[in-house]
Design an enzyme around this catalytic site. Structure first.
Site, PDB file in Angstrom:
ATOM      1  N   HIS B 188     -23.936  11.849  -7.567  1.00  0.00           N
ATOM      2  CA  HIS B 188     -22.758  11.402  -8.304  1.00  0.00           C
ATOM      3  C   HIS B 188     -22.281  12.600  -9.093  1.00  0.00           C
ATOM      4  CE1 HIS B 188     -20.254   8.367 -10.443  1.00  0.00           C
ATOM      5  NE2 HIS B 188     -20.236   9.335 -11.332  1.00  0.00           N
ATOM      6  N   CYS B 189     -21.106  13.084  -8.769  1.00  0.00           N
ATOM      7  CA  CYS B 189     -20.625  14.323  -9.392  1.00  0.00           C
ATOM      8  C   CYS B 189     -19.740  13.993 -10.599  1.00  0.00           C
ATOM      9  CB  CYS B 189     -19.825  15.122  -8.365  1.00  0.00           C
ATOM     10  SG  CYS B 189     -19.264  16.707  -8.998  1.00  0.00           S
ATOM     11  N   PRO B 190     -20.161  14.336 -11.818  1.00  0.00           N
ATOM     12  CA  PRO B 190     -19.313  14.028 -12.979  1.00  0.00           C
ATOM     13  C   PRO B 190     -18.046  14.873 -13.015  1.00  0.00           C
ATOM     14  CG  PRO B 190     -21.288  15.204 -13.660  1.00  0.00           C
ATOM     15  CD  PRO B 190     -21.415  14.969 -12.204  1.00  0.00           C
ATOM     16  N   GLY B 193     -15.852  12.964 -10.873  1.00  0.00           N
ATOM     17  CA  GLY B 193     -15.683  11.591 -11.345  1.00  0.00           C
ATOM     18  C   GLY B 193     -15.919  10.554 -10.280  1.00  0.00           C
TER      19      GLY B 193
END
Lengths: 143, 257
Positions: B188-190, B193
């Protein structure tokens, strides 16, 4: 989930007797194939050959969708060079075959399965994990 | 998989349903049908009538976009006029193309479904439960269930997902931030997003590659700019002082990249 206007909710009108789930067949790798073993619950409703023919056709369609040919290669290169903006204008080969699958299932349901009180659900609705076969109570008087 | 609910329906009356239920069926069709995204059980947010999907928190996506836009803006405003005069007009053209690539890839990655698997229907969940031995009491959560399958004669264990109530296909993982099972889940790439999975991996990869090219290109142009200025008779420190102090932006982008 119960509020979505799905064919299943409509079908509640005709009482659902059972549901059979056909799982994925991973023996040849992670390519999308479904097990063609004829479930025992359908023995009284449909001929084994007819059912297996439908499943074989579906497996062939999915194999065609994932096939890496010159068309998919060109599509991939073109997409890469245009930052994938071409996908806003045209459909991928995979999406085209998925539409074919949906039409095929619709056709099979109309011609073969609905008259026998069965319903095939398009596996894409279940994330290509299972083929759901809904068995309705047999109320037909003329067979 | 976020399809709308429009498709041809088979008339259930073909199954000789009683007249009473047929009437209530007619009443039900008058009700507005709800789209799948409106009743989606995960934590994602949807925009544009379900065409755009985002994670529950946008993370630092605005920051990522801001950094890229500001850096490129400064580059076009200050370095390009000098370099066009001294070198070639293709500098802003290449820079502009790369910038467009980066932004498109980023937006596609953020707004595309990463390969979310729909949760198992109650019927399917019940069918799976039936096939598993449940000898423990109902209050005690049983240990993680696994199912072994053969893929090309190799044994692979499939884990059971308690939230989605299904055995996860190979290489599928459950993202706790989005509360979905995602196919070929990478992470999950912040910054973006969103989760990165099977369906948006190609966009994420092209984002990373094009961003690397963009930052290297801007870095090269900036170095060239400073070098050319210092060659015009002034020292290196003086030329940096002359052109605006925007280098902290560039360095931060490089570090992040």
């Amino acid at each position: 989930m119960a509020e979505t206007h799905s064919l299943q909710d409509m079908r509640q009108q005709a009482a659902v007797a059972a549901k059979v789930f056909l799982q994925r067949d991973y023996t040849n790798g992670t390519v999308c194939q479904f097990q063609t073993k004829f479930p025992s619950e359908l023995e009284t409703r449909i001929e084994k050959q007819q059912f297996e023919e439908t499943l074989r056709m579906l497996n062939n369609l999915y194999a065609e969708a994932e096939k890496l040919g010159s068309q998919s290669y060109i599509e991939g290169c073109l997409a890469c060079l245009t930052a994938y903006t071409v996908f806003l204008c045209m459909e991928t080969h995979y999406e085209k075959v998925l539409k074919k699958v949906a039409k095929y299932i619709q056709e099979q349901n109309d011609k073969i399965y609905a008259p026998r009180g069965l319903l095939l659900t398009d596996p894409i609705e279940r994330g290509l994990r299972v083929i759901e076969v809904t068995i309705f109570e047999d109320r037909s008087l003329t067979r | 998989m976020m399809k709308n609910c429009e498709y041809q329906q088979i008339d259930p009356r073909a199954l000789s349903v009683s007249p009473l239920s047929a009437q209530s069926h007619a009443e039900k069709t008058v009700q507005r049908c709800r789209r799948k995204w409106e009743v989606f059980p995960g934590k994602n947010r949807f925009f544009c009538d379900g065409r755009i999907i985002l994670a529950s928190q946008s993370g630092v996506l605005p920051l990522t976009l801001g950094l890229i836009v500001v850096t490129c803006g400064l580059f076009f405003a200050f370095d390009c006029p000098f370099l066009v005069k001294h070198l070639t007009v293709f500098i802003p053209v290449i820079g502009g193309t790369l910038f467009v690539f980066v932004v498109f890839s980023l937006l596609r990655t953020s707004f595309t479904d990463p390969g979310i698997l729909p949760r198992a229907t109650p019927d399917e969940a019940a069918d799976i439960e039936k096939q598993i031995d449940t000898s423990g009491s109902s209050t005690y959560r049983p240990p993680p269930r696994t199912k072994e399958i053969l893929i090309n004669q190799q044994v692979v264990k499939l884990k059971y997902c308690f939230t989605c109530k299904m055995f996860r296909p190979p290489r599928t993982s459950h993202c706790s931030l989005c509360d979905n099972c995602v196919e070929r889940f990478d992470h999950h790439c912040p910054w973006v997003g969103n989760c990165v999975g099977k369906r948006n991996y190609r966009f994420f990869y092209s984002f990373i590659i094009s961003l690397s090219f963009l930052t290297s290109f801007i870095f090269g142009c900036v170095i060239t700019h400073i070098t050319l200025r210092s060659q015009e008779g002034k020292s290196l420190v003086q030329s940096i002082q002359e052109s605006p102090a925007r280098y902290p932006y560039y360095t931060s982008i490089h570090i992040i990249c």
